[in-house]
Design a protein around this motif. Structure first.
Motif, short mmCIF file in Angstrom:
data_model
loop_
_atom_site.label_atom_id
_atom_site.label_comp_id
_atom_site.label_asym_id
_atom_site.label_seq_id
_atom_site.Cartn_x
_atom_site.Cartn_y
_atom_site.Cartn_z
N SER A 149 0.81 -1.22 0.00
CA SER A 149 0.00 0.00 0.00
C SER A 149 0.85 1.27 0.00
CB SER A 149 -0.95 0.01 1.20
OG SER A 149 -0.23 0.12 2.40
N ARG A 150 2.12 1.16 0.34
CA ARG A 150 3.00 2.33 0.36
C ARG A 150 3.79 2.51 -0.94
NH1 ARG A 150 5.44 2.20 6.51
NH2 ARG A 150 3.48 2.75 7.53
N LEU A 151 3.52 1.68 -1.91
CA LEU A 151 4.24 1.78 -3.18
C LEU A 151 3.93 3.09 -3.88
CD1 LEU A 151 3.65 -1.78 -4.70
CD2 LEU A 151 5.79 -0.87 -3.82
N GLN A 152 4.94 3.61 -4.57
CA GLN A 152 4.73 4.74 -5.47
C GLN A 152 4.53 4.13 -6.86
OE1 GLN A 152 4.34 7.86 -4.50
NE2 GLN A 152 4.65 7.11 -2.41
N PRO A 153 3.47 4.50 -7.55
CA PRO A 153 3.16 3.85 -8.83
C PRO A 153 4.32 3.86 -9.83
CG PRO A 153 1.33 5.21 -8.15
CD PRO A 153 2.43 5.46 -7.18
N VAL A 154 5.00 4.97 -9.98
CA VAL A 154 6.08 5.06 -10.97
C VAL A 154 7.21 4.12 -10.60
CG1 VAL A 154 7.81 6.60 -11.99
CG2 VAL A 154 5.47 7.41 -11.60
N ASP A 155 7.61 4.14 -9.32
CA ASP A 155 8.69 3.26 -8.88
C ASP A 155 8.31 1.80 -8.99
OD1 ASP A 155 10.23 5.50 -8.26
OD2 ASP A 155 9.56 5.53 -6.15
N ALA A 156 7.08 1.49 -8.69
CA ALA A 156 6.62 0.10 -8.75
C ALA A 156 6.58 -0.42 -10.19
CB ALA A 156 5.24 -0.03 -8.12
N MET A 157 6.20 0.45 -11.13
CA MET A 157 6.15 0.02 -12.53
C MET A 157 7.55 -0.15 -13.12
SD MET A 157 2.78 1.81 -14.15
CE MET A 157 3.07 3.47 -13.59
#
Length: 160
Positions: A149-157
């Protein structure tokens, strides 16, 4: 009353069995934590996409916790079913120690004991262990859910 030493031995055996079950439960909880955490890590990109298209962080958290709940309930139900299936012959026919003891009964301290021993389920203990198993699975899924839930979308992708 006739064999107080045996009663004390049974109580000691029950207490040591509870400690053993706690240790096994802790090991299983770490295994579940590892499984759910690896599942989250492998789906990092998918979670990033889900967050990028508008999925809320609470909903993603709930999704991972629900996965832990389903894993706990399914594994516990399977474990209880297999455990009952494995002990059913002992509950039905018992274990006959007659050939080892030399007859249908043996005498211990003036008491006649049968040489066939039957298993009897302790349903209170079974359901309390089952509930503890599901609880520990859900607790083990909390850290991976928080991490997801703490992921940043850009970093996760970008994560490979």
């Amino acid at each position: 009353e006739a064999l107080p030493e045996i009663v004390q031995f049974i109580e000691l055996d029950d207490n040591s069995g509870n400690v053993f079950v706690f240790v096994i439960g802790f090991i299983v909880a770490i295994g579940v934590l590892n499984t759910v955490l690896m599942s989250v890590m492998e789906r990092m990109r998918e979670f990033g996409v889900m967050l990028a298209v508008g999925m809320g962080r609470r909903r993603l958290f709930s999704l991972v916790v629900l996965e832990g709940i389903l894993l706990g309930v399914g594994a516990t139900a399977l474990g209880v079913a297999l455990g009952l299936l494995a002990t059913w012959p002992c509950m039905t026919w018992g274990i006959d120690y007659g050939s080892l003891m030399g007859g249908e009964t043996i005498e211990v301290e003036g008491l006649a004991l049968k040489t066939v021993i039957y298993a009897s389920p302790n349903w209170t203990l079974t359901w309390s262990y089952a509930a503890a198993s599901v609880f520990m699975t859900v607790v083990a899924a909390l850290y991976p859910a928080i991490k997801a839930s703490r992921l940043q979308p850009v970093d996760a992708m970008r994560h490979i």
